[in-house]
Write a protein that holds these residues in place. Structure first.
Motif, PDB file in Angstrom:
ATOM      1  N   GLN A 172       0.718  -1.148  -0.129  1.00  0.00           N
ATOM      2  CA  GLN A 172      -0.041  -0.134   0.206  1.00  0.00           C
ATOM      3  C   GLN A 172       0.834   1.245  -0.195  1.00  0.00           C
ATOM      4  O   GLN A 172       0.692   2.278  -0.955  1.00  0.00           O
ATOM      5  N   THR A 173       1.835   1.538   0.773  1.00  0.00           N
ATOM      6  CA  THR A 173       2.936   2.256   0.851  1.00  0.00           C
ATOM      7  C   THR A 173       3.617   2.603  -0.401  1.00  0.00           C
ATOM      8  O   THR A 173       3.715   3.729  -1.004  1.00  0.00           O
ATOM      9  N   GLU A 176       1.481   4.361  -2.880  1.00  0.00           N
ATOM     10  CA  GLU A 176       1.166   5.666  -2.523  1.00  0.00           C
ATOM     11  C   GLU A 176       2.546   6.510  -2.864  1.00  0.00           C
ATOM     12  O   GLU A 176       2.450   7.991  -2.719  1.00  0.00           O
ATOM     13  N   ALA A 177       3.702   6.085  -2.744  1.00  0.00           N
ATOM     14  CA  ALA A 177       4.900   6.664  -2.482  1.00  0.00           C
ATOM     15  C   ALA A 177       5.491   7.120  -3.821  1.00  0.00           C
ATOM     16  O   ALA A 177       4.938   6.996  -4.985  1.00  0.00           O
ATOM     17  N   ARG A 182       9.872   4.601  -3.459  1.00  0.00           N
ATOM     18  CA  ARG A 182       9.929   3.322  -3.736  1.00  0.00           C
ATOM     19  C   ARG A 182      11.328   2.578  -4.204  1.00  0.00           C
ATOM     20  O   ARG A 182      11.434   1.496  -4.132  1.00  0.00           O
ATOM     21  N   LEU A 188      11.048   4.293   2.142  1.00  0.00           N
ATOM     22  CA  LEU A 188       9.771   3.355   2.159  1.00  0.00           C
ATOM     23  C   LEU A 188       9.587   2.777   3.643  1.00  0.00           C
ATOM     24  O   LEU A 188       8.231   2.545   3.982  1.00  0.00           O
ATOM     25  N   ARG A 191       7.735   5.333   5.839  1.00  0.00           N
ATOM     26  CA  ARG A 191       6.519   5.615   5.449  1.00  0.00           C
ATOM     27  C   ARG A 191       5.565   4.355   6.030  1.00  0.00           C
ATOM     28  O   ARG A 191       4.340   4.649   6.275  1.00  0.00           O
ATOM     29  N   THR A 192       6.060   3.378   5.771  1.00  0.00           N
ATOM     30  CA  THR A 192       5.267   2.009   6.113  1.00  0.00           C
ATOM     31  C   THR A 192       5.267   1.840   7.551  1.00  0.00           C
ATOM     32  O   THR A 192       3.934   1.718   8.046  1.00  0.00           O
ATOM     33  N   LEU A 195       2.691   4.473   8.739  1.00  0.00           N
ATOM     34  CA  LEU A 195       1.176   3.939   8.265  1.00  0.00           C
ATOM     35  C   LEU A 195       0.667   2.855   9.464  1.00  0.00           C
ATOM     36  O   LEU A 195      -0.601   3.012   9.882  1.00  0.00           O
TER      37      LEU A 195
END
Length: 201
Positions: A172-173, A176-177, A182, A188, A191-192, A195
């Motif tokens: 999912q991340t 959206e990244a 990525r 990453l 960000r995860t 989340l």
């Protein structure tokens, strides 16, 4: 038979949610990813299975219909009860289960708490021909950076998340990244983790 619920989340824990439907609160046992993403005050729809025992009525809920169907197949296996089946679906996606069965690989099931070597083999044998992989083991992990997503997933598993929750959150991340995020593990992963929030153990 209660086959689905759609209502407001009143409470969440690591393996249960309480959903208010028309003023009645239903306690539902759910996989780890549902428990994690459910938010108090928000609406939630679940596909459910009501298990009737002599001393209890237990409700099990899933975000997707195919998870409910796999749950039904799992509890048909000798030695697999509803709690063990829920444990399998907390750690493995539907496709991961199907791929393991198709490959006659019982190792993924042996890693689930409550599933011993004999039961793991029975799952593979008794589900053979009943389940078939339909796509990647995890949800689409973006066209680029799939190796990075895999590394982030592995890192999250090492931090205590189940493989299923980790894979879905990383995918999912990644979707959206930005392309730059990525392409590297560290951004990453940050960000995860943002989340996922604090791990529920």
């Amino acid at each position: 038979m209660i086959s689905s619920l759609h209502g407001t989340v009143l409470y969440t824990s690591s393996d249960h949610v309480v959903v208010d439907v028309g003023g009645v609160g239903f306690s539902v046992a759910v996989p780890a990813d549902v428990a994690h993403t459910a938010t108090v005050g928000e609406r939630l729809r679940l596909h459910t299975s009501l298990i009737v025992r002599e001393d209890a009525l237990s409700l099990y809920g899933f975000a997707e219909r195919d998870e409910l169907e796999i749950f039904g197949l799992l509890i048909s296996v000798t030695g697999v009860g509803p709690k063990s089946a829920l444990g399998v679906l907390s750690h493995l996606t539907v496709d991961q289960i199907a791929e393991a069965v198709t490959a006659e690989d019982d190792a993924p099931f042996r890693r689930v708490s409550g599933i011993g070597p004999k039961t793991a083999k029975l799952i593979v044998v008794q589900l053979a021909g009943k389940v078939h992989p339909t796509g990647p083991a995890s949800k689409p992990a973006a066209g680029t950076g799939s190796d990075v997503v895999a590394q982030v997933t592995a890192a999250l598993v090492g931090l205590g998340w189940s493989e299923k929750v980790a894979a879905e959150a990383a995918a999912q991340t990644a979707e959206e990244a930005s392309e730059a995020e990525r392409s590297a593990v560290a951004p990453l992963l940050r960000r995860t983790l943002a989340l996922l929030g604090p791990a529920r153990v």
